[in-house]
Scaffold this active site. Structure first.
Site, PDB file in Angstrom:
ATOM      1  N   PHE A   1      -6.608  79.912  78.054  1.00 60.90           N
ATOM      2  CA  PHE A   1      -6.463  80.346  76.667  1.00 60.90           C
ATOM      3  C   PHE A   1      -7.087  79.335  75.719  1.00 60.90           C
ATOM      4  O   PHE A   1      -6.989  78.127  75.953  1.00 60.90           O
ATOM      5  CB  PHE A   1      -4.969  80.496  76.298  1.00 60.90           C
ATOM      6  CG  PHE A   1      -4.263  81.518  77.137  1.00 60.90           C
ATOM      7  CD1 PHE A   1      -4.234  82.856  76.751  1.00 60.90           C
ATOM      8  CD2 PHE A   1      -3.659  81.155  78.332  1.00 60.90           C
ATOM      9  CE1 PHE A   1      -3.607  83.807  77.541  1.00 60.90           C
ATOM     10  CE2 PHE A   1      -3.031  82.101  79.139  1.00 60.90           C
ATOM     11  CZ  PHE A   1      -3.008  83.429  78.738  1.00 60.90           C
TER      12      PHE A   1
ATOM     13  N   ASP B   1     -16.723  81.378  78.630  1.00 62.27           N
ATOM     14  CA  ASP B   1     -15.527  81.302  79.473  1.00 62.27           C
ATOM     15  C   ASP B   1     -15.315  82.611  80.207  1.00 62.27           C
ATOM     16  O   ASP B   1     -14.973  83.625  79.600  1.00 62.27           O
ATOM     17  CB  ASP B   1     -14.301  81.004  78.594  1.00 62.27           C
ATOM     18  CG  ASP B   1     -14.306  79.570  78.102  1.00 62.27           C
ATOM     19  OD1 ASP B   1     -14.284  78.659  78.957  1.00 62.27           O
ATOM     20  OD2 ASP B   1     -14.339  79.362  76.881  1.00 62.27           O
TER      21      ASP B   1
ATOM     22  N   ASP C   1     -12.799  69.967  77.937  1.00 66.38           N
ATOM     23  CA  ASP C   1     -12.581  71.348  77.486  1.00 66.38           C
ATOM     24  C   ASP C   1     -11.096  71.575  77.218  1.00 66.38           C
ATOM     25  O   ASP C   1     -10.283  71.514  78.135  1.00 66.38           O
ATOM     26  CB  ASP C   1     -13.084  72.303  78.584  1.00 66.38           C
ATOM     27  CG  ASP C   1     -13.054  73.759  78.174  1.00 66.38           C
ATOM     28  OD1 ASP C   1     -12.642  74.067  77.027  1.00 66.38           O
ATOM     29  OD2 ASP C   1     -13.459  74.610  78.999  1.00 66.38           O
TER      30      ASP C   1
END
Ligand code: DX5
Ligand code: ZN
Length: 217
Positions: free
Chosen positions: A141, A32, A173
């Site tokens: 997050f 990420d 996701d």
């Protein structure tokens, strides 16, 4: 079902251990990359992702949560990243061009949307993408709660992909866990990303195994 654990939830003091664990048990390694502009957070940059790539024995899957995502394609490709996704919100009218650029580099091209982007906005790109990323939390997050409406969005996209005779995969996701994996599979997900569910568990390998083969309900 492919499982792509997100290193965002790994212990960064022992990132090498996390990569070795994923090499042995996962299908992909999800990286990420955030810029603090497209999303309200920073994660890690190339110093970390390059090190992970050098130790990865399975394909890496970079999720670009940045503005100007195309700036980072060539670097990631050179380091061996095999799947690269970027957000439609960041690409605007250039998404088709970016997908073609990724395919031209021999990378699996992915297009992502946050939960507030209508799923039909992805339909024009069917045929141009190798995978679509349906965010089931707002990007930025790890450890957030799964948004249940994501299931219907995945099912709608899957039926549109099939209707057009395409074979793009759907990656999900955010908030993915053993408890929603079966529903996600039934809706049409082909790749599950999971961060906290894997790295927050006492036995991450067992969680990866259950995500790959969710128990039949
Ligand atoms: C969030 C990231 C995710 C995150 C998932 O913006 O894109 O990949 O690491 O973490 P969990 O599985 O904990 O929701
Ligand atoms: Zn991600």
């Amino acid at each position: 079902m492919l499982v792509s654990p997100s290193l965002l939830s790994a212990d960064f003091l022992h990132i090498g251990d996390a990569v070795r664990l994923l090499n042995a048990h996962a299908d992909l390694i999800h990286l990420d990359l955030m810029d603090g502009v497209l999303v309200p957070n920073l994660s890690f940059g190339f110093s970390v992702s390059d090190a992970v790539c050098s130790a990865a024995a399975i394909p890496t899957d970079a999720h670009l949560m940045t503005v100007h995502p195309w700036r980072w394609f060539a670097h990631l490709q050179r380091k061996g990243v095999r799947y690269i996704s970027f957000h439609l919100e960041a690409a605007g009218g250039d998404a088709a061009q970016h997908l073609a650029a990724l395919r031209g580099m021999g990378v699996k091209a992915g297009l992502a949307i946050d939960p507030d982007v209508p799923v039909h906005k992805l339909y024009p790109y069917i045929g141009m993408a190798d995978f679509f990323v349906i965010m089931s939390v707002y990007a930025g997050f790890g450890g957030q709660k799964f948004i249940p409406e994501s299931i219907g969005r995945i099912a709608a996209l899957k039926s549109e992909i099939l209707r057009r005779g395409d074979s793009a995969l759907i990656e999900v996701d955010g908030g993915v866990s053993v408890s929603n994996a079966q529903a996600l599979r039934e809706a049409g997900a082909g790749i599950l990303v999971a961060g906290s569910a894997v790295f927050g568990a006492p036995d991450p390998a067992a969680v990866i195994r259950s995500l790959k083969r969710p128990a039949v309900r």
